[in-house]
Design an enzyme around this catalytic site. Structure first.
Site, PDB file in Angstrom:
ATOM      1  CG  HIS A  36     -24.481   7.479 -36.873  1.00  0.00           C
ATOM      2  ND1 HIS A  36     -24.968   7.611 -38.147  1.00  0.00           N
ATOM      3  CD2 HIS A  36     -25.171   7.016 -36.028  1.00  0.00           C
ATOM      4  CE1 HIS A  36     -26.244   6.828 -38.116  1.00  0.00           C
ATOM      5  NE2 HIS A  36     -26.190   6.719 -36.510  1.00  0.00           N
ATOM      6  CG  ASP A  38     -27.647   6.088 -33.033  1.00  0.00           C
ATOM      7  OD1 ASP A  38     -29.063   7.014 -34.328  1.00  0.00           O
ATOM      8  OD2 ASP A  38     -27.242   5.315 -33.853  1.00  0.00           O
ATOM      9  CD  GLU A 141     -28.648   4.932 -38.634  1.00  0.00           C
ATOM     10  OE1 GLU A 141     -28.697   5.529 -37.719  1.00  0.00           O
ATOM     11  OE2 GLU A 141     -28.012   4.116 -38.633  1.00  0.00           O
ATOM     12  CG  HIS A 168     -30.658   1.026 -39.526  1.00  0.00           C
ATOM     13  ND1 HIS A 168     -31.261  -0.500 -38.408  1.00  0.00           N
ATOM     14  CD2 HIS A 168     -30.000   1.972 -39.120  1.00  0.00           C
ATOM     15  CE1 HIS A 168     -31.002  -0.133 -37.749  1.00  0.00           C
ATOM     16  NE2 HIS A 168     -29.451   0.621 -37.901  1.00  0.00           N
ATOM     17  CG  HIS A 209     -27.049   0.839 -42.091  1.00  0.00           C
ATOM     18  ND1 HIS A 209     -27.296  -0.287 -40.524  1.00  0.00           N
ATOM     19  CD2 HIS A 209     -26.577   1.387 -40.835  1.00  0.00           C
ATOM     20  CE1 HIS A 209     -26.575   0.142 -39.237  1.00  0.00           C
ATOM     21  NE2 HIS A 209     -26.166   1.471 -39.435  1.00  0.00           N
ATOM     22  CG  HIS A 230     -22.123   4.849 -38.463  1.00  0.00           C
ATOM     23  ND1 HIS A 230     -23.531   5.162 -39.611  1.00  0.00           N
ATOM     24  CD2 HIS A 230     -23.330   4.030 -37.619  1.00  0.00           C
ATOM     25  CE1 HIS A 230     -24.435   4.347 -39.542  1.00  0.00           C
ATOM     26  NE2 HIS A 230     -24.342   3.949 -38.214  1.00  0.00           N
ATOM     27  CG  ASP A 337     -23.666   4.257 -34.284  1.00  0.00           C
ATOM     28  OD1 ASP A 337     -24.339   5.484 -33.921  1.00  0.00           O
ATOM     29  OD2 ASP A 337     -23.719   3.027 -34.877  1.00  0.00           O
TER      30      ASP A 337
END
Ligand SMILES: [Zn+2]
Length: 415
Positions: A36, A38, A141, A168, A209, A230, A337
């Site tokens: 993961h 972003d 995600e 999420h 999540h 993650h 992350d």
């Protein structure tokens, strides 16, 4: 601390760090797959040139956690780029934002043909690693992006998505999220059909999540290994985004991989408690002060009186070892992350820092064989297995045409 020379930072005056050298060598011979990152969202919201992949030059040092030189230094062989979209969007729907995220990620990958390769299969990762090219995988995600449509899900697979984080932070019509109220006690019937269709496609089901009840429901119906792209261990830090032991214990049967994350509040109880206190203090200020400058002043004063604690690399290693102890060493991986977090653990400042984490585990007595599993072999095994399951299912099962109305009834509760 300078990041230019992590070996020096780790060991400012002493002799070369043998464990760190060992880690670097190991990561040249086995693929490191991070679950993961972003960066596409970081590019979308760049302060200077939003959405411009040329301007966000990965050949130069970027303001964020990720660029080509640091990926190289970190020994990263494959990266799942997260195609995150907020669940709170209410304007023209989720599809537009989701498609823009695909566009940013795919333009970004295409901008560095000498270094990045789009990877769509586990075999692609293995081939690219042999050619010293960095595999770029796409992970969506937020299941809100499919807007309750299995046709949309299949279209996103066709665009290259190889995992979908089911939720999420917002509970969906068909799945409960970890950080929102539970409306279904896990997955609805349509939610189960989403999982079955993902298994048929060969798209990894990502349980980071979701609520523990959703995790459990997915494991009941899943025909292929799941991932947590993650998340860390809830037994160490009681944060809802982490994975409870009862779920970790089910990984061997499922074949899945829990990719331990570096998010400070998930890794350190002190950081988690501090963030809660900070949010409470902020709320209190807002309830008595209306002027925004005065609010900022009071919040800053609170923070000056209550310095933010820091998570550490050793704590991340503790989470990795906990997942190993409960789920087994075949079921642990790494999902940093980076570029999705604003603070980082001490020692894990950016994508260049992965070898330091492996060095810590080497000092704790991890064998090379186990480190290879952690780095990427576990994820490759799960991915291959998901592909084999998809091939088997596609031989007997047609694409699902079921709708949420057919499966969950016409009048679903709304948030
Ligand atoms: Zn996330």
């Amino acid at each position: 601390m300078s990041l230019a020379d992590p070996a020096a930072a780790q060991n400012p005056k002493g002799p070369p760090d043998a464990a760190l050298e060992h880690a670097r060598k190991l990561l040249r011979s086995t693929p490191l797959i991070d679950g993961h990152n972003d960066l596409p969202w970081e590019i979308r919201h760049s302060k200077t040139a939003p959405r411009d992949v040329q301007a966000y030059d990965l050949r130069a040092r970027t303001p964020g956690h990720t660029d080509l030189a640091r990926l190289e230094e970190g020994g990263v062989a494959a990266q799942f780029w997260s195609l995150y979209i907020p669940g709170e969007i209410k304007d023209s729907g989720y599809a537009r934002v989701q498609l823009e995220e695909f566009d940013i990620a795919r333009r970004m990958i295409a901008a560095y043909p000498e270094r990045l390769s789009l990877a769509l299969t586990a075999g692609d990762i293995e081939r690219n690693f042999k050619q010293r090219r960095l595999s770029s995988l796409l992970g969506m995600e937020g299941g809100h992006a499919i807007e309750n449509s299995l046709g949309a899900l299949r279209s996103y697979y066709a665009l290259g998505a190889r995992y979908l984080t089911l939720t999420h932070n917002v509970t969906l019509d068909w799945a409960d999220a970890a950080l929102d109220s539970a409306r279904h006690g896990g997955l609805t019937e349509f939610g189960k059909e989403v999982v079955r269709e993902m298994n048929r496609l060969g798209m990894l089901v990502d349980l980071s999540h979701v609520s523990p009840a959703t995790m459990s429901d997915v494991l009941d119906v899943a025909e292929a290994p799941v991932i947590f792209s993650h998340s860390s261990a809830r037994a160490l830090v009681d944060y809802p985004r982490n994975v409870p032991d009862s779920i970790l214990a089910r990984m061997p049967k499922n074949g899945g991989v829990v990719m331990v994350t570096f998010v400070p509040a998930f890794v350190s109880s002190e950081v988690q408690a501090w963030e809660q206190a900070e949010a409470a203090a902020g709320k209190q200020v807002d309830s008595i002060v209306t002027d925004s400058i005065e609010r900022r002043k009071r919040r800053d004063a609170w923070e000056a009186e209550h310095p933010r604690p820091q998570a550490t690399l050793a704590q991340v290693a503790d989470h990795i070892e906990h997942v190993r102890d409960v789920a087994g060493v075949e079921h642990v991986g790494i999902g940093s992350d980076f570029d999705g977090i604003t603070t980082v653990p001490v020692g894990l400042e950016d994508v260049a820092s992965f070898p330091r984490l492996f060095a810590e585990l080497i000092r704790r007595g991890w064998s090379d064989a186990d480190l290879r599993k952690l780095a990427g072999q576990n994820l490759l095994r799960a991915f291959h297995q998901a592909e084999a399951t998809a091939a088997r299912l596609q031989a007997t099962r047609q694409p699902s045409t079921q709708t949420i109305e057919e499966l969950d009834g016409p009048s679903r509760p709304t948030s």
